[in-house]
Motif scaffolding. Structure first.
Motif, PDB file in Angstrom:
ATOM      1  N   VAL A  78      25.233   6.427  21.786  1.00  0.00           N
ATOM      2  CA  VAL A  78      25.628   7.916  22.708  1.00  0.00           C
ATOM      3  C   VAL A  78      24.461   8.931  22.485  1.00  0.00           C
ATOM      4  CG1 VAL A  78      26.882   9.732  23.255  1.00  0.00           C
ATOM      5  CG2 VAL A  78      28.229   7.637  23.135  1.00  0.00           C
ATOM      6  N   LEU A  79      23.991   9.061  21.277  1.00  0.00           N
ATOM      7  CA  LEU A  79      23.271  10.313  21.186  1.00  0.00           C
ATOM      8  C   LEU A  79      21.765  10.050  21.531  1.00  0.00           C
ATOM      9  CD1 LEU A  79      24.611  11.815  17.721  1.00  0.00           C
ATOM     10  CD2 LEU A  79      24.634  12.889  19.988  1.00  0.00           C
ATOM     11  N   VAL A  80      21.404   8.818  21.059  1.00  0.00           N
ATOM     12  CA  VAL A  80      19.929   8.465  21.376  1.00  0.00           C
ATOM     13  C   VAL A  80      19.753   8.297  22.750  1.00  0.00           C
ATOM     14  CG1 VAL A  80      18.148   6.890  21.015  1.00  0.00           C
ATOM     15  CG2 VAL A  80      19.733   7.385  18.811  1.00  0.00           C
ATOM     16  N   PRO A  81      20.314   7.527  23.485  1.00  0.00           N
ATOM     17  CA  PRO A  81      19.885   7.495  24.781  1.00  0.00           C
ATOM     18  C   PRO A  81      20.043   8.915  25.608  1.00  0.00           C
ATOM     19  CG  PRO A  81      21.354   5.833  24.462  1.00  0.00           C
ATOM     20  CD  PRO A  81      21.326   6.761  23.281  1.00  0.00           C
ATOM     21  N   VAL A  82      21.144   9.709  25.322  1.00  0.00           N
ATOM     22  CA  VAL A  82      21.257  11.064  25.900  1.00  0.00           C
ATOM     23  C   VAL A  82      20.168  11.889  25.364  1.00  0.00           C
ATOM     24  CG1 VAL A  82      22.763  12.934  25.908  1.00  0.00           C
ATOM     25  CG2 VAL A  82      23.811  10.754  26.452  1.00  0.00           C
ATOM     26  N   ALA A  83      19.559  11.768  24.401  1.00  0.00           N
ATOM     27  CA  ALA A  83      18.680  12.939  23.979  1.00  0.00           C
ATOM     28  C   ALA A  83      17.157  12.190  24.404  1.00  0.00           C
ATOM     29  CB  ALA A  83      18.599  12.890  22.406  1.00  0.00           C
ATOM     30  N   LEU A  84      17.071  10.982  24.704  1.00  0.00           N
ATOM     31  CA  LEU A  84      15.818  10.504  25.280  1.00  0.00           C
ATOM     32  C   LEU A  84      15.719  10.792  26.803  1.00  0.00           C
ATOM     33  CD1 LEU A  84      15.279   7.291  22.986  1.00  0.00           C
ATOM     34  CD2 LEU A  84      14.130   9.561  22.824  1.00  0.00           C
ATOM     35  N   VAL A  85      16.972  10.498  27.495  1.00  0.00           N
ATOM     36  CA  VAL A  85      16.899  10.590  28.883  1.00  0.00           C
ATOM     37  C   VAL A  85      17.013  12.163  29.334  1.00  0.00           C
ATOM     38  CG1 VAL A  85      18.100   9.795  31.096  1.00  0.00           C
ATOM     39  CG2 VAL A  85      17.682   8.306  29.082  1.00  0.00           C
ATOM     40  N   PHE A  86      18.145  12.736  28.492  1.00  0.00           N
ATOM     41  CA  PHE A  86      18.177  14.100  29.332  1.00  0.00           C
ATOM     42  C   PHE A  86      17.746  15.195  28.615  1.00  0.00           C
ATOM     43  CE2 PHE A  86      22.051  11.372  30.838  1.00  0.00           C
ATOM     44  CZ  PHE A  86      21.703  11.454  32.135  1.00  0.00           C
ATOM     45  N   GLY A  87      17.579  15.102  27.331  1.00  0.00           N
ATOM     46  CA  GLY A  87      17.136  16.264  26.537  1.00  0.00           C
ATOM     47  C   GLY A  87      17.912  16.817  25.963  1.00  0.00           C
ATOM     48  N   GLY A  88      17.521  18.283  25.533  1.00  0.00           N
ATOM     49  CA  GLY A  88      18.091  19.595  24.994  1.00  0.00           C
ATOM     50  C   GLY A  88      19.361  19.670  25.189  1.00  0.00           C
ATOM     51  N   GLU A  89      19.844  20.495  26.254  1.00  0.00           N
ATOM     52  CA  GLU A  89      21.068  21.035  26.615  1.00  0.00           C
ATOM     53  C   GLU A  89      22.055  19.889  26.829  1.00  0.00           C
ATOM     54  OE1 GLU A  89      23.526  23.545  29.917  1.00  0.00           O
ATOM     55  OE2 GLU A  89      21.365  24.224  29.388  1.00  0.00           O
ATOM     56  N   LYS A  90      21.887  18.858  27.206  1.00  0.00           N
ATOM     57  CA  LYS A  90      22.851  17.769  27.506  1.00  0.00           C
ATOM     58  C   LYS A  90      23.071  16.965  26.282  1.00  0.00           C
ATOM     59  CE  LYS A  90      22.086  17.244  32.597  1.00  0.00           C
ATOM     60  NZ  LYS A  90      22.975  17.306  33.486  1.00  0.00           N
ATOM     61  N   ALA A  91      22.114  16.853  25.414  1.00  0.00           N
ATOM     62  CA  ALA A  91      22.162  16.245  24.127  1.00  0.00           C
ATOM     63  C   ALA A  91      23.199  17.189  23.296  1.00  0.00           C
ATOM     64  CB  ALA A  91      20.974  16.260  23.289  1.00  0.00           C
ATOM     65  N   CYS A  92      22.900  18.173  23.231  1.00  0.00           N
ATOM     66  CA  CYS A  92      24.036  19.375  22.431  1.00  0.00           C
ATOM     67  C   CYS A  92      25.314  19.045  23.106  1.00  0.00           C
ATOM     68  CB  CYS A  92      23.670  20.702  22.674  1.00  0.00           C
ATOM     69  SG  CYS A  92      21.951  21.048  21.785  1.00  0.00           S
ATOM     70  N   ILE A  93      25.629  19.049  24.365  1.00  0.00           N
ATOM     71  CA  ILE A  93      26.996  18.942  24.923  1.00  0.00           C
ATOM     72  C   ILE A  93      27.510  17.528  24.483  1.00  0.00           C
ATOM     73  CG2 ILE A  93      28.105  18.675  27.150  1.00  0.00           C
ATOM     74  CD1 ILE A  93      26.105  20.644  28.265  1.00  0.00           C
ATOM     75  N   ALA A  94      26.611  16.437  24.647  1.00  0.00           N
ATOM     76  CA  ALA A  94      27.062  15.353  24.064  1.00  0.00           C
ATOM     77  C   ALA A  94      27.332  15.231  22.766  1.00  0.00           C
ATOM     78  CB  ALA A  94      26.061  14.334  24.386  1.00  0.00           C
ATOM     79  N   ALA A  95      26.818  15.769  21.659  1.00  0.00           N
ATOM     80  CA  ALA A  95      27.220  15.874  20.354  1.00  0.00           C
ATOM     81  C   ALA A  95      28.240  16.729  20.130  1.00  0.00           C
ATOM     82  CB  ALA A  95      25.805  16.756  19.484  1.00  0.00           C
ATOM     83  N   VAL A  96      28.764  17.953  20.717  1.00  0.00           N
ATOM     84  CA  VAL A  96      29.924  18.664  20.820  1.00  0.00           C
ATOM     85  C   VAL A  96      31.142  17.558  21.321  1.00  0.00           C
ATOM     86  CG1 VAL A  96      31.327  20.426  21.832  1.00  0.00           C
ATOM     87  CG2 VAL A  96      28.775  20.922  21.053  1.00  0.00           C
ATOM     88  N   VAL A  97      31.039  17.035  22.417  1.00  0.00           N
ATOM     89  CA  VAL A  97      31.922  16.039  22.946  1.00  0.00           C
ATOM     90  C   VAL A  97      32.196  15.079  22.087  1.00  0.00           C
ATOM     91  CG1 VAL A  97      32.607  14.521  24.704  1.00  0.00           C
ATOM     92  CG2 VAL A  97      31.620  16.895  25.207  1.00  0.00           C
TER      93      VAL A  97
END
Length: 141
Positions: A78-97
């Motif tokens: 989950v974390l790698v693709p979200v960070a690479l595709v969407f970047g900063g804020e969405k990666a933080c939200i994904a990490a919290v979820v």
């Protein structure tokens, strides 16, 4: 997103699965030798006697090891693709979820351990029927 932020998000997203995996392995191979109120799988049922204590740690250790591996794989996936595709804020939200899901899985793991204890031991902590403490409860397995 800068590299430092990415590292913090990635490490925080893997912390719970790594802790589950680590504590699972330790609990399975080297559980606390005696019942104590400081550390270990401490519930009223697991602390009835040494047999329930050993069984609970063996069972929980195996469960946490499996769940830790699964959560680790899911977290990376989950974390790698979200960070690479969407970047900063969405990666933080994904990490919290993701952390929320990990904590729910961690807390939910109490249920199968307690169910197994109830199946193998009566309310006083005596083994039930022919099932004299199986391999889950044997130290060092």
């Amino acid at each position: 997103m800068d590299l430092a932020t990415w590292i913090i998000i990635f490490v925080s997203g893997l912390l719970c699965p790594l802790l589950m995996l680590g504590f699972g392995l330790v609990s399975k191979k080297h559980p606390p030798k005696t019942i104590n109120s400081w550390y270990g799988y401490r519930t009223a049922r697991s602390m009835k006697n040494q047999a329930t204590w050993d069984f609970a740690h063996g069972y929980c250790g195996r469960l946490w090891t499996r769940l830790g591996v699964i959560l680790l794989a899911v977290s990376v996936a989950v974390l790698v693709p979200v960070a690479l595709v969407f970047g900063g804020e969405k990666a933080c939200i994904a990490a919290v979820v993701l952390l929320g899901v990990q904590v729910v899985v961690l807390l939910a793991s109490i249920y199968p351990v307690e169910r197994a204890l109830k199946k193998h031991f009566d309310q006083d902590g005596n083994p039930v029927g022919k099932q004299q403490v199986k391999a889950f409860g044997k130290r060092g397995q």
